[in-house]
Scaffold this motif. Structure first.
Motif, short mmCIF file in Angstrom:
data_model
loop_
_atom_site.label_atom_id
_atom_site.label_comp_id
_atom_site.label_asym_id
_atom_site.label_seq_id
_atom_site.Cartn_x
_atom_site.Cartn_y
_atom_site.Cartn_z
N GLU A 2 0.84 -1.19 0.00
CA GLU A 2 0.00 0.00 0.00
C GLU A 2 0.88 1.25 0.00
OE1 GLU A 2 -4.15 -1.09 2.04
OE2 GLU A 2 -2.53 -0.70 3.44
N PHE A 3 0.47 2.23 -0.76
CA PHE A 3 1.23 3.46 -0.89
C PHE A 3 0.50 4.61 -0.21
CE2 PHE A 3 2.56 0.92 -4.49
CZ PHE A 3 3.94 1.07 -4.46
N ARG A 4 1.25 5.62 0.15
CA ARG A 4 0.72 6.90 0.63
C ARG A 4 1.09 7.93 -0.42
NH1 ARG A 4 0.30 6.58 6.46
NH2 ARG A 4 1.17 4.62 7.12
N GLU A 35 -3.25 8.19 5.02
CA GLU A 35 -3.31 6.82 5.53
C GLU A 35 -2.77 5.89 4.45
OE1 GLU A 35 -7.32 6.02 6.70
OE2 GLU A 35 -7.42 7.80 7.95
N ALA A 36 -2.30 4.72 4.84
CA ALA A 36 -1.79 3.75 3.87
C ALA A 36 -2.89 3.39 2.87
CB ALA A 36 -1.30 2.49 4.58
N GLY A 37 -2.53 3.40 1.59
CA GLY A 37 -3.49 3.10 0.54
C GLY A 37 -4.39 4.25 0.16
N ALA A 38 -4.01 5.48 0.56
CA ALA A 38 -4.88 6.63 0.31
C ALA A 38 -4.10 7.81 -0.26
CB ALA A 38 -5.56 7.05 1.61
N PHE A 39 -4.85 8.78 -0.79
CA PHE A 39 -4.32 10.05 -1.26
C PHE A 39 -4.63 11.12 -0.22
CE2 PHE A 39 -3.54 9.20 -5.76
CZ PHE A 39 -4.29 8.06 -5.98
N ALA A 40 -3.75 12.10 -0.11
CA ALA A 40 -4.05 13.29 0.70
C ALA A 40 -3.79 14.50 -0.18
CB ALA A 40 -3.17 13.34 1.93
N TYR A 41 -4.77 15.41 -0.25
CA TYR A 41 -4.58 16.62 -1.05
C TYR A 41 -5.49 17.72 -0.54
CZ TYR A 41 -8.02 13.77 -3.60
OH TYR A 41 -9.03 12.93 -3.95
N PRO A 42 -5.05 18.97 -0.73
CA PRO A 42 -5.87 20.09 -0.29
C PRO A 42 -7.05 20.31 -1.23
CG PRO A 42 -3.87 20.89 -1.33
CD PRO A 42 -3.76 19.39 -1.25
N GLY A 43 -7.89 21.27 -0.91
CA GLY A 43 -9.14 21.49 -1.63
C GLY A 43 -9.03 21.70 -3.12
N ARG A 44 -8.14 22.56 -3.58
CA ARG A 44 -8.08 22.89 -5.01
C ARG A 44 -7.77 21.67 -5.88
NH1 ARG A 44 -4.13 27.49 -6.62
NH2 ARG A 44 -2.72 25.76 -6.77
#
Length: 64
Positions: A2-4, A35-44
Motif C-alpha cells: 500500500e502506498f501513501r 493513511e496507507a493506501g490513500a491520497f491526501a490533497y488540499p481542496g483545489r
C-alpha cells in the motif's frame, strides 16, 4: 503493498534529476498525513480530481 500519496498544485522546478519547489514540499507533507493506501490533497486539487478521476473519492475531513 500500500502506498501513501500526497498531491498538490504548485510551482515545481526540475534541476537535473531533482524536483524542487513549494509544490513538492507541500505534497511531501501531505503524503506523511495520508493513511496507507490513500491520497491526501488540499481542496483545489481535490475539486479538479473529483471531476476527472476514475476512482471513488472519500472525504475524511481536516487532519491539519
Amino acid at each position: 503493498m500500500e502506498f501513501r500519496i500526497g498531491v498538490n498544485l504548485g510551482d515545481v522546478i526540475e534541476d537535473g534529476e531533482q524536483i524542487l519547489g513549494d509544490g513538492v514540499n507541500i505534497a511531501a507533507r501531505l503524503e506523511s498525513l495520508s493513511e496507507a493506501g490513500a491520497f491526501a490533497y488540499p481542496g483545489r486539487p481535490m475539486i479538479k480530481s473529483r471531476t476527472n478521476s476514475p476512482w471513488d473519492t472519500n472525504i475524511t475531513g481536516n487532519k491539519l
